[in-house]
Design an enzyme around this catalytic site. Structure first.
Site, PDB file in Angstrom:
ATOM      1  N   CYS A  86      37.784  -5.354  60.206  1.00 48.29           N
ATOM      2  CA  CYS A  86      38.481  -4.892  61.405  1.00 48.29           C
ATOM      3  C   CYS A  86      39.743  -5.731  61.633  1.00 48.29           C
ATOM      4  CB  CYS A  86      37.530  -4.882  62.604  1.00 48.29           C
ATOM      5  SG  CYS A  86      38.029  -3.652  63.814  1.00 48.29           S
ATOM      6  N   HIS A 141      33.019  -1.786  60.812  1.00 48.40           N
ATOM      7  CA  HIS A 141      32.104  -2.933  60.846  1.00 48.40           C
ATOM      8  C   HIS A 141      30.878  -2.666  59.981  1.00 48.40           C
ATOM      9  CE1 HIS A 141      34.103  -5.316  63.960  1.00 48.40           C
ATOM     10  NE2 HIS A 141      34.506  -4.152  64.423  1.00 48.40           N
ATOM     11  N   GLU A 165      28.847  -4.678  58.786  1.00 46.77           N
ATOM     12  CA  GLU A 165      27.718  -5.572  59.111  1.00 46.77           C
ATOM     13  C   GLU A 165      26.705  -4.896  60.035  1.00 46.77           C
ATOM     14  OE1 GLU A 165      30.788  -5.820  60.253  1.00 46.77           O
ATOM     15  OE2 GLU A 165      30.914  -6.758  62.232  1.00 46.77           O
TER      16      GLU A 165
HETATM   17  N1  GLN Z   1      41.589  -6.190  68.088  1.00 45.84           N
HETATM   18  C1  GLN Z   1      41.635  -5.238  67.034  1.00 45.84           C
HETATM   19  C2  GLN Z   1      41.712  -3.807  67.536  1.00 45.84           C
HETATM   20  O1  GLN Z   1      41.417  -3.536  68.664  1.00 45.84           O
HETATM   21  C3  GLN Z   1      40.451  -5.409  66.110  1.00 45.84           C
HETATM   22  C4  GLN Z   1      39.147  -5.070  66.776  1.00 45.84           C
HETATM   23  C5  GLN Z   1      37.976  -5.597  65.992  1.00 45.84           C
HETATM   24  O2  GLN Z   1      38.119  -6.446  65.125  1.00 45.84           O
HETATM   25  N2  GLN Z   1      36.798  -5.120  66.315  1.00 45.84           N
HETATM   26  O3  GLN Z   1      42.048  -2.935  66.776  1.00 45.84           O
END
Ligand code: GLN
Length: 544
Positions: A382, A516, A518
């Site tokens: 992310c 994600h 994970e």
């Molecule tokens: N802050 C970033 C976004 O909003 C990444 C979010 C995250 O890593 N879950 O896109």
């Protein structure tokens, strides 16, 4: 009709109620029952989505896009049953619904009250979506005696009657502390906690007693006598070496049998726990070890990266190696190049996890650069993928001012706000300055992978379905420039508009994902990206 198991906690918080619920569900599942676990959180936030990870640990995201308590991660990892929106509710959400109905006039002039309106809403929530199940386990957050949890305790008291005889069971988790000066385990806090619970109308059927030392038979008998349960239903729960040993341990102490007996069900044959024994066998006999550095912001609190931690352990199970995790504060790497090198050089893999906000971002970008230049396996999740793209833009594509609009206005928005995207319900639109709660791109979305990519070979598939939680995305206007710099866009949303995976084909293992992974990894089914990353780290460990 599904039977209900209500799980409460007493004496102190952090007793591992979530793990106990997950383990009990896994044991019932191993006996062939269909299970689902739910969490009731007494706080007033509508969901944990806007809470700091330091307050509440990780926010666990479900396939259907709910931002939930991290215990739902345990539930899913232990049972393999995907959690849903309907598996987590807070007081805030219950009150929000009730107040919205009151404003609409749905209560037809009635006085709206905690009993029956709030308790009815809680009961309805507990019972929705339970048709195909044998057991629903409901964990009540907080500790018995808290003001906040009273409506939930009252609701489950009422449910016992609503459900009918033999359809519910109460399990209470308490602490039996060891007082070193006296050299004794003390049962009084458990007695008091059960007294609090009975004063609220609930007589527990099974007591799970967390303790640091063996609970002697005499103390078990004493707890049973004072708390009005059978001695066999006092289940000692000592700390386990691995959380994946907990189901085996609880089974050895008779937890699943006692719960079945509380329903009047003869336990019969032993559950099939081969899956759990295999995991413990692999964890206990590693053939080597690797060290992974996680460069993040909330490194002071392990719960902030709970699923990530577990997914790395699962990657170790897949490769039969022990995974040592170094939690590194990204801000440390913003001072000098020397700090970056001395901290990252000993590592066999570098991972930049999800995150929010600018703090520490330059340290994360410096870590990406180190991994790219030194050929160290790099996994960006992310925000970690977004940082990999900014690093690539700055250092391999000649875009020195590359940044993300998340950190403020920029001339080179290599990462920018996602303003619209498609969901099954239709087009979603967002604008800067909108509400923060529940407005990200949340939940599972499909992605299409290029057939010749590393990602496709890791997954063994070109169509995947992964969970998201982000507001920003890599800006496809920069795709050509980034690809010329060696960063290949190997996965996108099926319509090609949202980048989902980037990788460096000329690097031993460099993968960034916008989702994600994970969240979907299980000890008995490690996520392929984590299995592959740890495999690459094993190769790296043989080089250094
Ligand atoms: N802050 C970033 C976004 O909003 C990444 C979010 C995250 O890593 N879950 O896109």
């Amino acid at each position: 009709m599904a039977r209900f198991i209500f799980i409460t906690g007493g004496v102190v918080s952090s007793l591992g109620k979530g793990l106990m619920a997950a383990s009990l569900a896994a044991l019932l599942q191993a006996r062939g029952y269909r299970v689902r676990i739910r969490k009731f959180d007494p706080y007033l936030n509508v969901d944990p989505g806007t809470m700091s990870p330091y307050q509440h640990g990780e926010v666990y995201v479900t396939d259907d896009g709910a931002e939930t308590d991290l215990d739902l991660g345990h539930y899913e990892r232990f049972t393999g049953v995907p959690s849903r929106q309907s598996d987590n509710v807070t007081s805030g959400r219950i009150y929000q619904q009730i107040i919205a109905r009151e404003r609409k006039g749905d209560y037809l002039g009635a006085t709206v009250q905690v009993i029956p309106h709030v308790t009815d809403a809680i009961k309805a929530f507990a019972r929705t979506d339970t048709e195909d199940l044998d057991f629903v386990l409901c964990e009540i957050g907080g500790t018995v005696g808290d003001i906040e949890s009273l409506p939930f305790i009252e609701a489950i008291r009422q449910l016992r009657n609503d459900l009918g005889r033999g359809q519910s069971c109460f399990v209470h988790v308490t602490l039996v502390p060891y007082i070193a000066a006296a050299g004794e385990l003390k049962t009084k806090p458990t007695q008091h906690s059960v007294r609090d619970l009975t004063a609220l109308g609930i007589q527990p059927d099974v007591l799970v007693c967390r303790c640091e030392r063996e609970l002697p038979q005499s103390e078990r008998a004493k707890i049973a006598l004072f708390c009005n349960v059978r001695p066999e239903a006092v289940i000692p729960a000592l700390d386990a070496r691995s959380i994946y040993g907990v189901p085996l341990q609880y089974h050895a102490e008779g937890l699943d049998e006692e719960v079945l007996l509380a329903f009047g069900i003869e336990p019969g044959a032993k559950p099939d726990l081969a899956r759990w024994s295999r995991i413990i066998e692999r964890l206990g006999n590693p053939e080597g070890d690797v060290t992974i550095g996680v460069v993040g912001k909330y490194v002071g609190l392990p719960d902030a990266y709970k699923s990530l931690h577990e997914a790395l352990v699962h990657g170790g199970i897949a490769n039969q190696v022990k995974v040592n995790i170094r939690w590194l504060d990204a801000e440390l790497f913003e001072g000098s190049e020397g700090d970056v090198v001395s901290n990252l050089e000993p590592l066999h893999g570098i991972l930049v996890p999800g995150g929010f906000g600018e703090r520490g971002s330059e340290g994360k970008i410096a870590s990406v650069k180190f991994a790219r230049e030194r050929g160290v396996p790099y996994f960006g999740i992310c925000l970690g993928m977004q940082m990999a793209c900014i690093e690539g833009a700055r250092n391999t594509a000649g875009i020195a001012a590359a940044s993300t609009t998340e950190f403020g206005p920029t001339d080179e928005p290599v990462v920018g706000l996602i303003t619209e995207w498609m969901t099954a319900e239709g087009l979603q639109q967002r604008e800067a300055g909108g509400d923060l709660g529940g407005t990200m791109r949340l939940g599972a979305y499909p992605a299409t992978l290029a057939g010749n990519s590393r990602a496709a070979s890791i997954y063994g598939a070109t169509h995947i379905f992964e969970r998201h939680r982000h507001r920003y995305e890599v800006n496809t206007h920069y795709r050509d420039a980034l690809e010329r710099g060696g960063l290949y866009f190997s996965g996108t949303s099926p319509d090609g508009t949202l980048p989902e995976i980037v990788e460096r084909p000329d690097h031993p293992w460099f993968v960034g994902v916008q989702f994600h992974p994970e969240l979907k990894s299980k000890p008995f089914d490690p996520h392929p990206l984590f299995a592959s990353f740890i495999e690459a780290a094993v190769r790296q460990s043989r080089l250094v």
